[in-house]
Design a protein around this motif. Sequence first.
Motif, mmCIF file in Angstrom:
data_model
loop_
_atom_site.group_PDB
_atom_site.id
_atom_site.type_symbol
_atom_site.label_atom_id
_atom_site.label_comp_id
_atom_site.label_asym_id
_atom_site.label_seq_id
_atom_site.Cartn_x
_atom_site.Cartn_y
_atom_site.Cartn_z
ATOM 1 N N MET A 538 53.308 27.589 -27.557
ATOM 2 C CA MET A 538 53.176 29.029 -27.324
ATOM 3 C C MET A 538 53.593 29.388 -25.895
ATOM 4 O O MET A 538 54.183 30.450 -25.655
ATOM 5 C CB MET A 538 51.740 29.476 -27.585
ATOM 6 C CG MET A 538 51.336 29.416 -29.056
ATOM 7 S SD MET A 538 52.362 30.478 -30.108
ATOM 8 C CE MET A 538 51.794 32.102 -29.590
ATOM 9 N N ARG A 539 53.307 28.525 -24.955
ATOM 10 C CA ARG A 539 53.749 28.736 -23.574
ATOM 11 C C ARG A 539 55.273 28.718 -23.502
ATOM 12 O O ARG A 539 55.902 29.592 -22.877
ATOM 13 C CB ARG A 539 53.172 27.642 -22.677
ATOM 14 C CG ARG A 539 53.630 27.702 -21.223
ATOM 15 C CD ARG A 539 53.359 26.389 -20.536
ATOM 16 N NE ARG A 539 54.148 25.327 -21.139
ATOM 17 C CZ ARG A 539 53.779 24.044 -21.149
ATOM 18 N NH1 ARG A 539 52.639 23.686 -20.621
ATOM 19 N NH2 ARG A 539 54.554 23.132 -21.706
ATOM 20 N N ASN A 540 55.894 27.728 -24.167
ATOM 21 C CA ASN A 540 57.350 27.634 -24.158
ATOM 22 C C ASN A 540 57.984 28.853 -24.828
ATOM 23 O O ASN A 540 59.018 29.353 -24.369
ATOM 24 C CB ASN A 540 57.795 26.357 -24.863
ATOM 25 C CG ASN A 540 57.366 25.109 -24.120
ATOM 26 O OD1 ASN A 540 57.015 25.167 -22.937
ATOM 27 N ND2 ASN A 540 57.361 23.978 -24.798
ATOM 28 N N LYS A 541 57.359 29.305 -25.909
ATOM 29 C CA LYS A 541 57.885 30.482 -26.620
ATOM 30 C C LYS A 541 57.874 31.705 -25.703
ATOM 31 O O LYS A 541 58.839 32.476 -25.660
ATOM 32 C CB LYS A 541 57.048 30.732 -27.872
ATOM 33 C CG LYS A 541 57.504 31.914 -28.734
ATOM 34 C CD LYS A 541 56.684 31.989 -30.020
ATOM 35 C CE LYS A 541 57.075 33.195 -30.854
ATOM 36 N NZ LYS A 541 58.485 33.164 -31.288
ATOM 37 N N ARG A 542 56.780 31.873 -24.977
ATOM 38 C CA ARG A 542 56.671 33.011 -24.072
ATOM 39 C C ARG A 542 57.689 32.909 -22.939
ATOM 40 O O ARG A 542 58.284 33.921 -22.529
ATOM 41 C CB ARG A 542 55.247 33.094 -23.509
ATOM 42 C CG ARG A 542 55.012 34.265 -22.561
ATOM 43 C CD ARG A 542 55.222 35.586 -23.255
ATOM 44 N NE ARG A 542 55.146 36.718 -22.337
ATOM 45 C CZ ARG A 542 55.862 37.813 -22.445
ATOM 46 N NH1 ARG A 542 56.723 37.962 -23.438
ATOM 47 N NH2 ARG A 542 55.729 38.795 -21.576
ATOM 48 N N MET A 543 57.927 31.700 -22.425
ATOM 49 C CA MET A 543 58.899 31.527 -21.354
ATOM 50 C C MET A 543 60.308 31.856 -21.842
ATOM 51 O O MET A 543 61.097 32.493 -21.126
ATOM 52 C CB MET A 543 58.853 30.091 -20.827
ATOM 53 C CG MET A 543 57.708 29.830 -19.873
ATOM 54 S SD MET A 543 57.705 30.962 -18.444
ATOM 55 C CE MET A 543 59.323 30.635 -17.738
ATOM 56 N N ILE A 544 60.634 31.437 -23.072
ATOM 57 C CA ILE A 544 61.952 31.764 -23.631
ATOM 58 C C ILE A 544 62.101 33.272 -23.774
ATOM 59 O O ILE A 544 63.152 33.843 -23.475
ATOM 60 C CB ILE A 544 62.143 31.056 -24.992
ATOM 61 C CG1 ILE A 544 62.243 29.554 -24.785
ATOM 62 C CG2 ILE A 544 63.386 31.577 -25.708
ATOM 63 C CD1 ILE A 544 62.227 28.756 -26.070
ATOM 64 N N ASP A 545 61.041 33.929 -24.231
ATOM 65 C CA ASP A 545 61.066 35.389 -24.347
ATOM 66 C C ASP A 545 61.374 36.037 -22.995
ATOM 67 O O ASP A 545 62.228 36.927 -22.890
ATOM 68 C CB ASP A 545 59.726 35.900 -24.868
ATOM 69 C CG ASP A 545 59.569 35.742 -26.376
ATOM 70 O OD1 ASP A 545 60.578 35.476 -27.055
ATOM 71 O OD2 ASP A 545 58.432 35.876 -26.872
ATOM 72 N N LEU A 546 60.656 35.607 -21.956
ATOM 73 C CA LEU A 546 60.818 36.219 -20.640
ATOM 74 C C LEU A 546 62.208 35.945 -20.059
ATOM 75 O O LEU A 546 62.904 36.867 -19.609
ATOM 76 C CB LEU A 546 59.743 35.688 -19.686
ATOM 77 C CG LEU A 546 58.327 36.225 -19.875
ATOM 78 C CD1 LEU A 546 57.343 35.460 -19.009
ATOM 79 C CD2 LEU A 546 58.270 37.719 -19.528
ATOM 80 N N VAL A 547 62.603 34.689 -20.058
ATOM 81 C CA VAL A 547 63.883 34.315 -19.443
ATOM 82 C C VAL A 547 65.054 34.962 -20.177
ATOM 83 O O VAL A 547 65.970 35.513 -19.553
ATOM 84 C CB VAL A 547 64.038 32.780 -19.421
ATOM 85 C CG1 VAL A 547 65.439 32.382 -18.971
ATOM 86 C CG2 VAL A 547 62.999 32.158 -18.502
ATOM 87 N N SER A 548 65.024 34.924 -21.502
ATOM 88 C CA SER A 548 66.134 35.496 -22.271
ATOM 89 C C SER A 548 66.210 37.009 -22.088
ATOM 90 O O SER A 548 67.311 37.569 -21.958
ATOM 91 C CB SER A 548 65.993 35.140 -23.751
ATOM 92 O OG SER A 548 64.772 35.641 -24.278
ATOM 93 N N SER A 549 65.058 37.674 -22.059
ATOM 94 C CA SER A 549 65.059 39.129 -21.886
ATOM 95 C C SER A 549 65.648 39.522 -20.535
ATOM 96 O O SER A 549 66.464 40.454 -20.437
ATOM 97 C CB SER A 549 63.639 39.681 -22.016
ATOM 98 O OG SER A 549 63.099 39.398 -23.274
ATOM 99 N N VAL A 550 65.238 38.829 -19.486
ATOM 100 C CA VAL A 550 65.788 39.100 -18.155
ATOM 101 C C VAL A 550 67.288 38.837 -18.135
ATOM 102 O O VAL A 550 68.076 39.632 -17.593
ATOM 103 C CB VAL A 550 65.065 38.237 -17.095
ATOM 104 C CG1 VAL A 550 65.765 38.352 -15.737
ATOM 105 C CG2 VAL A 550 63.605 38.644 -16.974
#
Length: 648
Positions: A538-550
């Motif tokens: 879940m941590r990795n999923k959230r990081m992918i969300d943040l990095v990809s969105s930026v």
Amino acid sequence: MKLSVIIVNYNVKYFLEVCLHSVSRAAKGINAEIIVVDNNSKDDSCNMVKTQFPDVVLLENKDNQGFSKANNQAVAIARGEYILFLNPDTVMPEDFFTQTLAYMDAHPKAGALGPRLIDGKGQFAPDAKKSFPTLQVALFKTIGINKLFSRSPYFNKYYAVHVGEHEIAPVEVLSGCCMLVRSSVIAEVGGAFDEDYFMYCEDVDLSYRIQKAGYENMYYPPATLIHYKGESTRKATLSYVRIFNEALIIFVKKHYSKKQASLYLLFINIGIVLRAVLGALRRALKILRMPLFDALVLLVTLWLITSFWVLQLKNMLPIPFSSLYATLPVYTALWIVTLYFNGAYDQPYRALRVTRGMVVGTIVILAYYGLLQPGLRYSRAIIIFSGFAGTVLLLGLHDILHRLGIFKYIAYDKLPRKAVIVADEPHYRQTAHTLQRVHYAPQVAGRINPYIQQHDALGSTAEMKDLLYTANINEVIFCINGLSYADVFAQMQACGARYDYKIHLPGSQSFVGSNSSHTAGDLYTVDRRYNLDSFAQMRNKRMIDLVSSVLFLVLLPATAFMVKKPMSFIKNCLLVMAGKRTWTGYAPHPYNAYLPRIRKNILPPYNMIAEYAPGEEVKNQLNIAYAQHYTAGMEVTLMLNNFKYLGE
């Protein structure tokens, strides 16, 4: 009717299964009824009760009514002369009711009775007997002084240590996990549980009213009960501290004078604050101990290599402290961050994650180094050598401190635990076969035969204690078929806390147990395991969300031209960054309620095709597969394959 057994259940299906099995055995030959009140469980508990225990009266609530209200629902329809309030995470021996009912029949002044409690390792659980929360008692407990002087009748009066573990005696408070009460006394004291208490202290309130009415609350250790989720488990959480103290305040306001209550609450609130602060510090240190140690090692390594490089190899003037302060802590922080996001602090521990985190961190630091002003750039070699030396030091020190017991983690390559199964030959084969389908199951060393030695068994229960030690066994699995719960209790207490114990019912898909009263009940089960239940995923999923969105926003307008709905795409990027959405997730389906919870998603867990949608059953299977096998790579692949739909 002689007896009504009332059990309130909430999402503990497999513990309830074993509990009902043991209660059914103990109730044989007694005119008794068993009532289960389910507080809207999501784990299929109700279906299990209906299928396996059709004689049980089942009340299904549409929401979580809390412990008190749910028990009162059952009391309203109970017909027994005695009522047993029982938690679902308990197990009783076959002679439990014959002993306890006989005592109550012979002692009319006993209004309620509580047994001796043991935890999942067969060790005595002190919350079997307690005292009323006077100011002194509650303050010592709230602050935690009672733990420091656990054997003192003065400081640890909360756990009534003046009454011996095996001594039959009246006590002030009995544990609500197993409380046998006369129905006539319940009516006399104004009902069972006060519904102002959602959870906790309701047993204190009932015990208080029983004693006030002139009856005794008897602690009766000849009857023993396993309680898997002991009080010490609940006390480890902030939510427990909050809910327990709210319940304590209700009790004080209800039963104490206004003046006493005001003084009481003042001191208790002071104690709550102290305990909350100390508890938060303790939990923070437990979580941050390893990262803080790593940060210190890396900072010292950086400083030593920088000093050696500048002073010894290059014969330069010492670097000003202000320059070191502006660079070395930043480098250290970047390494710790990359270690964290590479799973270096996740269980099980893997040296590969530490190495990968340090390599990635070194690359990030080198990129950051290129952005610094010339006065802060000493040499890239310092970063590279520090990264290499830091990696070697961290791996070596982690191993040494783990062996010393300072760092408590599970090594990835640790040998599997060794277990024995106590069963006859046919049930041993069936149990071993079921165990093979379980995630993280122990290695089965062989079979112990109940009672007598057989040629194909490692030994019998008569020699089990010595055999377990000699063969270096870690865990014992009791198959309840031809083996009584009383035998299980006796073996657990004889063999001691050195071993873990599980109980397996014939035909069941689970192995129920607990390592101690300091851990919640745990189990092995052949149920599906979901990667999305993992904090790391879940941590990795959230990081992918943040990095990809930026990244998508930085690359505008190029990325906007690649999607069908550019404005919606930009809006989705902002929603994902804010944590309101996630890029990939489940396709709409009713079964999603039983899958791990995630944020509302934009893309489904499959490759999309215009004007085509898979059927409902296919969606369900794809959702399950997504939750079970989720990885960061899967997330990125779905996003790339469905990129033009990111504006949906």
